[in-house]
Design a protein around this motif. Structure first.
Motif, PDB file in Angstrom:
ATOM      1  N   ALA A  38     -13.495  -2.341   1.169  1.00 24.83           N
ATOM      2  CA  ALA A  38     -12.131  -1.843   1.354  1.00 24.83           C
ATOM      3  C   ALA A  38     -11.122  -2.689   0.582  1.00 24.83           C
ATOM      4  CB  ALA A  38     -11.790  -1.843   2.841  1.00 24.83           C
ATOM      5  N   LEU A  42      -8.719  -1.312  -2.612  1.00 26.74           N
ATOM      6  CA  LEU A  42      -7.254  -1.325  -2.615  1.00 26.74           C
ATOM      7  C   LEU A  42      -6.700  -2.181  -3.750  1.00 26.74           C
ATOM      8  CD1 LEU A  42      -6.243  -1.454   1.159  1.00 26.74           C
ATOM      9  CD2 LEU A  42      -6.848   0.489  -0.275  1.00 26.74           C
ATOM     10  N   VAL A  47      -3.142   0.614  -3.200  1.00 25.27           N
ATOM     11  CA  VAL A  47      -3.070   0.673  -1.742  1.00 25.27           C
ATOM     12  C   VAL A  47      -3.044   2.111  -1.244  1.00 25.27           C
ATOM     13  CG1 VAL A  47      -1.726  -0.132   0.265  1.00 25.27           C
ATOM     14  CG2 VAL A  47      -1.862  -1.533  -1.779  1.00 25.27           C
ATOM     15  N   TRP A  50      -5.612   3.728   1.290  1.00 25.46           N
ATOM     16  CA  TRP A  50      -5.810   3.237   2.660  1.00 25.46           C
ATOM     17  C   TRP A  50      -6.311   4.306   3.639  1.00 25.46           C
ATOM     18  CZ3 TRP A  50      -3.247   5.424   6.687  1.00 25.46           C
ATOM     19  CH2 TRP A  50      -2.066   6.145   6.412  1.00 25.46           C
ATOM     20  N   THR A  54      -9.169   4.178   7.054  1.00 24.69           N
ATOM     21  CA  THR A  54      -8.873   4.660   8.405  1.00 24.69           C
ATOM     22  C   THR A  54      -9.863   5.740   8.833  1.00 24.69           C
ATOM     23  OG1 THR A  54      -6.530   4.210   7.998  1.00 24.69           O
ATOM     24  CG2 THR A  54      -7.067   5.601   9.884  1.00 24.69           C
ATOM     25  N   THR A  79      -7.736  -1.096   8.778  1.00 24.87           N
ATOM     26  CA  THR A  79      -6.866  -0.707   7.665  1.00 24.87           C
ATOM     27  C   THR A  79      -5.808  -1.770   7.387  1.00 24.87           C
ATOM     28  OG1 THR A  79      -7.197   1.622   8.292  1.00 24.87           O
ATOM     29  CG2 THR A  79      -5.388   1.120   6.777  1.00 24.87           C
ATOM     30  N   VAL A  83      -5.016  -3.738   3.844  1.00 19.92           N
ATOM     31  CA  VAL A  83      -3.702  -3.550   3.221  1.00 19.92           C
ATOM     32  C   VAL A  83      -2.968  -4.879   3.091  1.00 19.92           C
ATOM     33  CG1 VAL A  83      -1.424  -2.511   3.548  1.00 19.92           C
ATOM     34  CG2 VAL A  83      -3.484  -1.150   3.950  1.00 19.92           C
TER      35      VAL A  83
END
Length: 529
Positions: A38, A42, A47, A50, A54, A79, A83
């Motif tokens: 993840a 990103l 980003v 995202w 989720t 998430t 982020v």
């Protein structure tokens, strides 16, 4: 949309794989690959992806038996972790090549240590509040969650970061390929030998024995192969430990996995920092070499360009010299006024300064040729005595009344196979130094050789200020000058450096013997054949 769906699918599948070796419960794994995937997604693609995290985390937790609300809360924590980490890395100028210690530390502290605490806190808290885990297991779940996400960032994200850089494969020579294969094979064998035996069977079988192999990988290869080796060893170590056998056998599973995690984390951190340090140093060396090359090319071009107007200046000075002589001759034979002596002196001074500038430019050109390896010798049979006499006659004509006393001692005719221009340059530089630092003292030049000696020896001696003992070796380096008042003597400090390069190109040697206040003696040995 396709990228989001793909990220959600990869997140779900790798999470299922990570949960096959669960440390505490069905929700917390000893290594959580989705966290690294993840983060890499990103950072590399933005980003805006995202929602994929989720969706993947939400579906995963639903399949594990969590209620939709609990699954959504855990997904939000996962998430937020990615982020926040991606934002912080971008904010601090993160470079995914991990070639700088700064980048490794950013990944370590901002992502692996800090952002993973967000997901662990939300996940463990939600599971505790919902009654899915007992309250007394909160800390154990939090540690397992956090350490699993931390290893995911350290191992998976670093692996994806370094392999996303182009070119993916650098062309290696046969020796480099063989070295890489041997290092990886040795590392894998050591890992299996250490972690497949019980810790009490052999005293020497300890995890730290892997570090020398990784040091070689970090120094000899690069960050890309270091991260790959770490991922390989981490997979072997954690899989064997989760199977309940090997080095950590006998501990409770949670403690055994925590020890294995700690070892892998320490290994990854130290070796990635070492590899980054080595790569930073190599990059600085490369930049320094490029800067030196640019400097040498600039000096070469500038010297050549300055030679053009200087040549024109020489021609003008020679014409003036001729006109002065003609005017002087006419003034002697007629009643014309004689030329003021001051004008003659000024003309002579201008000519000397032009020659000095020309000599400095010649030194700069020779320096760049030596640096670029372009100095070549055109050898021929020459008479060293005649060459030296020509040099002395030229100095006498240039110095006029200021010329010191020259004393030349020579045996029979000394001939050898040398480059005439370069040997003349050596003699000129040595005599020029003797005049400059000799303080007007007589200069003695001796030439020695006989049939039993396969070389010729040139000695240039003065009785001037001398050279300090700690400078006798340094004066043959670039931009170094000797003597008590060396800083007040004009010149670039290149003459003796160029002399040494020329003499060594002839397979000879140059030395100096000196004492402060008693002068210096330079000795040059040149093979005759």
């Amino acid at each position: 949309m396709l990228q989001i769906i793909g990220l959600a699918a990869v997140y779900f599948l790798t999470a299922k794989l990570g949960l096959t070796v669960s440390a505490v419960n069905v929700y917390a794994a000893i290594i959580w690959p989705p966290s690294g995937i993840a983060l890499a997604a990103l950072v590399l693609y933005g980003v805006r992806l995202w929602p994929g995290i989720t969706v993947g985390a939400f579906v995963l937790n639903l399949t594990l038996g969590a209620s939709p609300l609990v699954a959504l809360a855990i997904a939000v924590g996962n998430t937020l972790e990615a982020v926040v980490a991606a934002y912080l890395l971008r904010r601090f100028g993160f470079d995914r090549s991990l070639c700088r210690v700064k980048d490794v530390c950013s990944l370590l502290f901002l992502a692996a240590f800090f952002s993973t605490a967000i997901s662990a806190t939300i996940g463990a808290g939600v599971l505790t509040l919902s009654g899915l885990i007992p309250e007394h297991t909160f800390s154990e779940t939090w540690i397992a969650w956090w350490s699993g996400d931390m290893l995911g960032d350290l191992l998976m994200a670093s692996f994806l970061f370094v392999w996303s850089r182009k070119p993916i494969f650098k062309k290696l020579s046969f020796l480099e390929c063989a070295e890489a294969i041997l290092l990886f094979s040795f590392t894998c064998i050591c890992c299996l030998a250490i972690f497949t035996v019980h810790r009490d069977e052999q005293v020497l079988k300890r995890p730290y024995l892997l570090f020398p192999a990784f040091v070689f990988v970090a120094i000899r290869l690069n960050q890309r192969w270091t991260v790959t080796a770490i991922a390989m060893v981490a997979g072997i170590t954690l899989w064997i430990t989760a199977s309940g056998v090997g080095f950590y056998e006998g501990y409770a599973m949670s403690h055994a996995l925590l020890r294995a995690q700690t070892f892998v984390a320490v290994l990854a951190i130290t070796q990635m920092i070492l590899a980054a340090t080595v790569m930073e140093r190599k990059e600085r060396e490369r930049e320094a070499k490029e800067a030196l090359q640019v400097r040498d090319e600039f000096l070469s071009i500038a010297s050549h360009e300055l030679k053009t107007p200087l040549t024109s200046l020489f021609l003008q000075l020679q014409l003036c010299n001729r006109e002065l002589k003609l005017a002087e001759a006419k003034s002697e034979s007629t009643d014309m006024l004689s030329i003021p002596k001051r004008a003659v002196r000024n003309h002579f001074s201008s000519e000397q300064q032009a020659k000095r500038i020309s000599a400095l430019l010649d030194d700069l050109l020779d320096l760049t040729r030596i640096r670029l390896g372009k100095i070549k010798l055109e050898k021929e049979q020459i008479d060293l005595g005649a060459l030296t006499q020509d040099v002395i006659d030229r100095f006498r004509s240039e110095q006029n009344s200021a010329s010191p006393d020259f004393h030349i001692e020579s045996s029979d005719s000394i001939t050898g196979h040398w480059d005439r221009m370069r040997v003349e340059q050596v003699v000129t530089n040595l005599v020029s130094n003797a005049i400059k630092y000799g303080q007007g003292s007589p200069i003695y030049i001796s030439l020695e050789s006989d049939d039993t000696i396969p070389y010729a020896r040139i000695k240039v001696r003065d009785s001037g200020m001398g050279i300090a003992p700690d400078l006798t070796e340094r004066i043959f380096e670039r931009f170094e000058r000797g003597g008590v008042n060396g800083n007040h003597i004009s010149g670039l400090g290149l003459g003796l450096y160029i002399c040494r390069q020329i003499v060594e190109a002839h397979q000879g040697t140059i030395q100096v013997q000196s004492e402060l206040g008693k002068g210096s003696t330079f000795s040059v040995h040149l093979p005759r054949t």
